[in-house]
Design an enzyme around this catalytic site. Sequence first.
Site, PDB file in Angstrom:
ATOM      1  N   ASP A 133       0.701  -1.195  -0.458  1.00 57.74           N
ATOM      2  CA  ASP A 133       0.252   0.055   0.199  1.00 57.74           C
ATOM      3  C   ASP A 133       0.924   1.073   0.102  1.00 57.74           C
ATOM      4  OD1 ASP A 133      -1.568  -2.535   1.291  1.00 57.74           O
ATOM      5  OD2 ASP A 133      -2.988  -0.546   0.515  1.00 57.74           O
TER       6      ASP A 133
HETATM    7  C1  LIG Z   1      -2.825  -4.402  -5.422  1.00 47.94           C
HETATM    8  S1  LIG Z   1      -3.410  -4.037  -4.011  1.00 47.94           S
HETATM    9  C2  LIG Z   1      -2.369  -3.970  -2.232  1.00 47.94           C
HETATM   10  C3  LIG Z   1      -2.796  -3.876  -0.911  1.00 47.94           C
HETATM   11  O1  LIG Z   1      -4.339  -3.169  -0.708  1.00 47.94           O
HETATM   12  C4  LIG Z   1      -4.862  -3.969  -0.330  1.00 47.94           C
HETATM   13  O2  LIG Z   1      -5.629  -3.397   1.059  1.00 47.94           O
HETATM   14  P1  LIG Z   1      -7.237  -3.910   0.861  1.00 47.94           P
HETATM   15  O3  LIG Z   1      -7.759  -4.967   0.776  1.00 47.94           O
HETATM   16  O4  LIG Z   1      -7.410  -3.026   2.354  1.00 47.94           O
HETATM   17  O5  LIG Z   1      -7.316  -1.715  -0.274  1.00 47.94           O
HETATM   18  C5  LIG Z   1      -3.963  -5.123   0.465  1.00 47.94           C
HETATM   19  O6  LIG Z   1      -2.786  -4.789   1.464  1.00 47.94           O
HETATM   20  C6  LIG Z   1      -3.069  -5.337  -1.331  1.00 47.94           C
HETATM   21  O7  LIG Z   1      -1.896  -6.023  -0.659  1.00 47.94           O
END
Ligand SMILES: CSC[C@H]1O[C@H](OP(=O)(O)O)[C@H](O)[C@@H]1O
Length: 392
Positions: A254
């Site tokens: 992220d």
């Molecule tokens: C390519 S997505 C990167 C990252 O985003 C996800 O978080 P969320 O589901 O809370 O938006 C997850 O941390 C992924 O690794």
Amino acid sequence: MVLQAIKYQRGALEILDQLKLPHTETYDTISTVQYGWDAIKEMRTRGAPAIAIVAALSLAIDLTNQGESQESAKAAQEYISSQLAYLVTSRPTAVNLADAARKLNKMVDAAAKNEDATWKSVINAYVEAAEQMLIDDVADNEAIGKHGADWIRKNTEQGKTGPVSMLTHCNTGSLATAGYGTALGVIRSLHAAGSLKHAFCTETRPYNQGSRLTAFELVHDNIPATLITDSMASALLRLKGPSERIAGIVVGADRVAANGDTANKIGTYALAITAKYHGVKFLVAAPRTTIDLETKSGKDIVIEERPGKEVTMVKGPCISDGTLNLQKVETVNIAANGIGVWNPAFDVTPAELIDGIITEVGVVEKDGNGNFDLKSIFDQDVEGKLPTVGGI
Ligand SMILES: CSC[C@H]1O[C@H](OP(=O)(O)O)[C@H](O)[C@@H]1O
């Protein structure tokens, strides 16, 4: 059928409601900035790249639907800037959204300063840049997949002698991006090249991105895969690592800080520790739009904390009189009433536990001093393309 988290054509935007997967595939119409903000906040759409794209396109839709205006170019620039500032507040940890807002603002500022600039010319410049993000993201992910698969084949004992198995966490596939995915894109690339023995995915409590989304994508693509609970990862590496030829763990990101410390879904840090203990590679896969050179290290990354009910309540299709009603989702409490809950959505993995950061321009490894040089990859082109948002 290709899995699409985002459906867009000029004037129309829909997002796949990921809270309803894998039970039903329902698309929500996003016709205003507020609808976009709400969808991101509620995690009906999620994933660092997808969040940035949905936010930018929700403003594109808002602007397109406003039609003609007698307002000035400056007024258009100020409106866009204010709406982007609001969209950035939807979720704080993933940098892609803030990065996209910064680049889009810079582009719009320049467009508004053209001597023949009008409201329309500024709006059109914004819409085209936001639309370009969809195209750039898929191209970046395919390049990440190739670089990651090549690196694994060359730099792991298992990869040098045959197909490898990989463990991944959360969802980093087509449901987290504009398509193909980052870490899951590496697994897709290994599979497409005949280099994947097996994929293992964690369920990724409490949102269950793994069991609900990644497993959905792996089954959809007919990739040989097994779901494990988050707590099984160390036992998997210890008990099945050698027989399953597990070469490594590959995750998304992220926000990658300037020193390589990486914020990712909660549970990633624990996986990095067990990878180090068991001698398997730990890889982060992310486009350069996820790398934040302005944030010096992981201690400076804001970690989003989400409502406790996302830990204590689970959602599922409604079952009444023994029949399954997929259109009606019920929420069930799975924890003792009155218990306190801590629910950080992310954690930070220190750079020392990361063997490589896979980007669209190649895999960055630590130098002889154990440091990542992430600045240098921003000087490189990808077939003439610099790290951009919407071609900016
Ligand atoms: C390519 S997505 C990167 C990252 O985003 C996800 O978080 P969320 O589901 O809370 O938006 C997850 O941390 C992924 O690794």
